[in-house]
Design an enzyme around this catalytic site. Structure first.
Site, PDB file in Angstrom:
ATOM      1  N   THR A  39       3.735  47.051 -55.953  1.00  0.00           N
ATOM      2  CA  THR A  39       2.786  47.038 -57.070  1.00  0.00           C
ATOM      3  C   THR A  39       1.354  46.945 -56.565  1.00  0.00           C
ATOM      4  O   THR A  39       0.432  47.297 -57.279  1.00  0.00           O
ATOM      5  CB  THR A  39       3.064  45.837 -58.001  1.00  0.00           C
ATOM      6  OG1 THR A  39       3.270  44.671 -57.177  1.00  0.00           O
ATOM      7  CG2 THR A  39       4.301  46.063 -58.853  1.00  0.00           C
ATOM      8  N   ASP A 176      -0.807  41.314 -48.404  1.00  0.00           N
ATOM      9  CA  ASP A 176      -0.429  40.472 -47.263  1.00  0.00           C
ATOM     10  C   ASP A 176      -1.592  39.605 -46.795  1.00  0.00           C
ATOM     11  O   ASP A 176      -1.462  38.408 -46.587  1.00  0.00           O
ATOM     12  CB  ASP A 176       0.061  41.347 -46.107  1.00  0.00           C
ATOM     13  CG  ASP A 176       1.270  42.175 -46.507  1.00  0.00           C
ATOM     14  OD1 ASP A 176       1.818  41.933 -47.590  1.00  0.00           O
ATOM     15  OD2 ASP A 176       1.648  43.067 -45.736  1.00  0.00           O
TER      16      ASP A 176
END
Ligand code: ADP
Ligand code: MG
Length: 386
Positions: A39, A176
């Site tokens: 996403t 991340d």
């Protein structure tokens, strides 16, 4: 996996490699994505958390432009480069992560001096826990402080993205490094990838009597090639045909119309992203109102969507998820970019042993290599530690 190098040990190793003390030691964690897969590059929602596994770098600036890099992992030896001529083509192996960050800082106009750097990381490599961003975030945090970058956390997110996209060559989003830079203990990082806004959401599994197990299937994934890039292309195609800037603009109610406009495969790719965004919102709501025990079914639904609609799972991940659930996990899903890497299983503390055994047994019975299974806790984001 490398043994844990504390800040003091890393400084001592730095001294024996480079002959001087480092200017400091910085660390940044790996991350687990609780929910919200593929996403991020669709400007949607993700809910990762920083884990208690970190990359640490001891760094000392040099008066010249020489860069010397070393990792405690394996017999990699010393790599040298020159700050005046950083080149993607010349960078090899793990050094492309620190060099990529230095390059991306230069692209922003920062004068990057020479430096000595020693890395030690206990984030498992290639397991979907983002060992690469742990390195990049540790380096950008160190250099921002040492070289006077003056960057805020949102800029550091973009610098590491630039490093990963344009130097390493992996077309990843901002999830991340956002988790690694902005994580906080006992919280998940609810990130809106459209505007980078972050809310910390309580996720204290331990207090709820739960353990979050990571099951590293040891099946290696590659982000730079293949499936990950192909999924991005499918999402871009879907958005284009449906006339939206990104799939984030679609909601569940738009899927009926999308069904008639898209080819069958692209429709399923789009449906994954749209339903996954909805599941992230539901998970945030459930964590706030009912706590970690309530999110199991959402994890299960996420896995089904990735397996059937987005088609990024693999037999080992599916088996890990099924075995964990059968042995008492409240919910389980693959995590990370897919095609290998790790699954997570939210497990009552009393059932954790049984889940580990059951997953191990089922892998042995299927003839798969033994998985690595360990528990992680939501931990603090990047910081200076010495
Ligand atoms: P992931 O980020 O999911 O772990 P990547 O393929 O993006 O997987 O990054 C893994 C790479 O990061 C390794 O191949 C290696 O180059 C580098 N790396 C990770 N940890 C270390 C370490 N301790 N020492 C040297 N290189 C490392
Ligand atoms: Mg990575």
């Amino acid at each position: 996996m490398t043994a844990r190098f504390g800040p003091g040990e890393l400084s001592a190793s730095f001294r024996s490699v480079f002959g001087t003390d480092p200017d400091g030691v910085w660390q940044a964690p790996g991350r687990v994505n609780l929910i919200g897969e593929h996403t991020d590059y669709n400007e949607g929602f993700v809910l990762p958390f920083a884990i208690d596994r970190t990359a640490r770098v001891a760094v000392r600036l040099r008066p010249d432009s020489t860069i010397r890099l070393m990792s405690t992992f394996g017999n990699q030896g010393l790599t040298t480069a020159d700050a005046g001529s950083l080149s993607r083509a010349a960078a090899r192996g793990w050094t492309k992560y620190p060099l990529g960050v230095l390059w991306a800082l230069q692209q922003r106009g920062l004068a990057v001096p020479g430096l000595d750097l020693l890395l030690a990381s206990d984030v498992p490599r290639g397991a979907g826990l983002s060992s690469s961003h742990a390195i990049e975030c540790a380096v950008v945090t160190a250099m921002n402080e040492l070289a006077g970058g003056g960057l805020g956390v949102e800029d550091m997110v973009l610098v590491t993205q630039r490093a990963e996209n344009d130097f390493v060559g992996a077309p990843t989003g901002i999830m991340d490094q956002s988790a690694s830079l902005r994580g906080s203990s006992d919280h998940a990082v609810f990130l809106d990838c459209r505007d980078q806004s972050v809310e910390l959401v309580p996720f204290d599994a331990e207090q709820a009597g739960l353990e979050l197990l990571v099951i590293d299937t040891k099946v290696s994934h590659s982000h730079a090639t293949g499936g990950y890039a192909a999924r991005r292309v499918s999402c871009e195609l879907g958005a284009e045909v449906l006339g939206v800037a990104s799939l984030r603009s679609l909601s569940l109610g738009d899927l009926d119309e999308a069904l008639g406009l898209l080819d069958e495969e692209t429709f399923r790719r789009v449906r994954h992203v749209v339903t996954e965004n909805d599941r992230v919102l539901q998970t945030v709501e459930a964590l706030r109102s009912a706590g970690p025990r309530a999110i199991g079914p959402l994890l299960d639904a996420s896995h089904g969507s990735m397996r059937d609609d987005f088609e990024i799972s693999c037999p080992e991940l599916d088996l890990a998820v099924e075995a964990a659930r059968s042995a008492g996990a409240l919910g389980a899903r693959m995590t990370g970019g897919g095609f290998g890497g790790s699954a997570i299983a939210l497990t009552p503390q009393g059932a954790a042993r049984g889940v580990r055994d059951a997953v191990g047994r089922s892998f042995a019975a299927a003839g798969y290599a033994a998985p690595d299974i360990f528990s992680v806790r939501p931990a603090a984001g990047a910081m200076r530690v010495a």
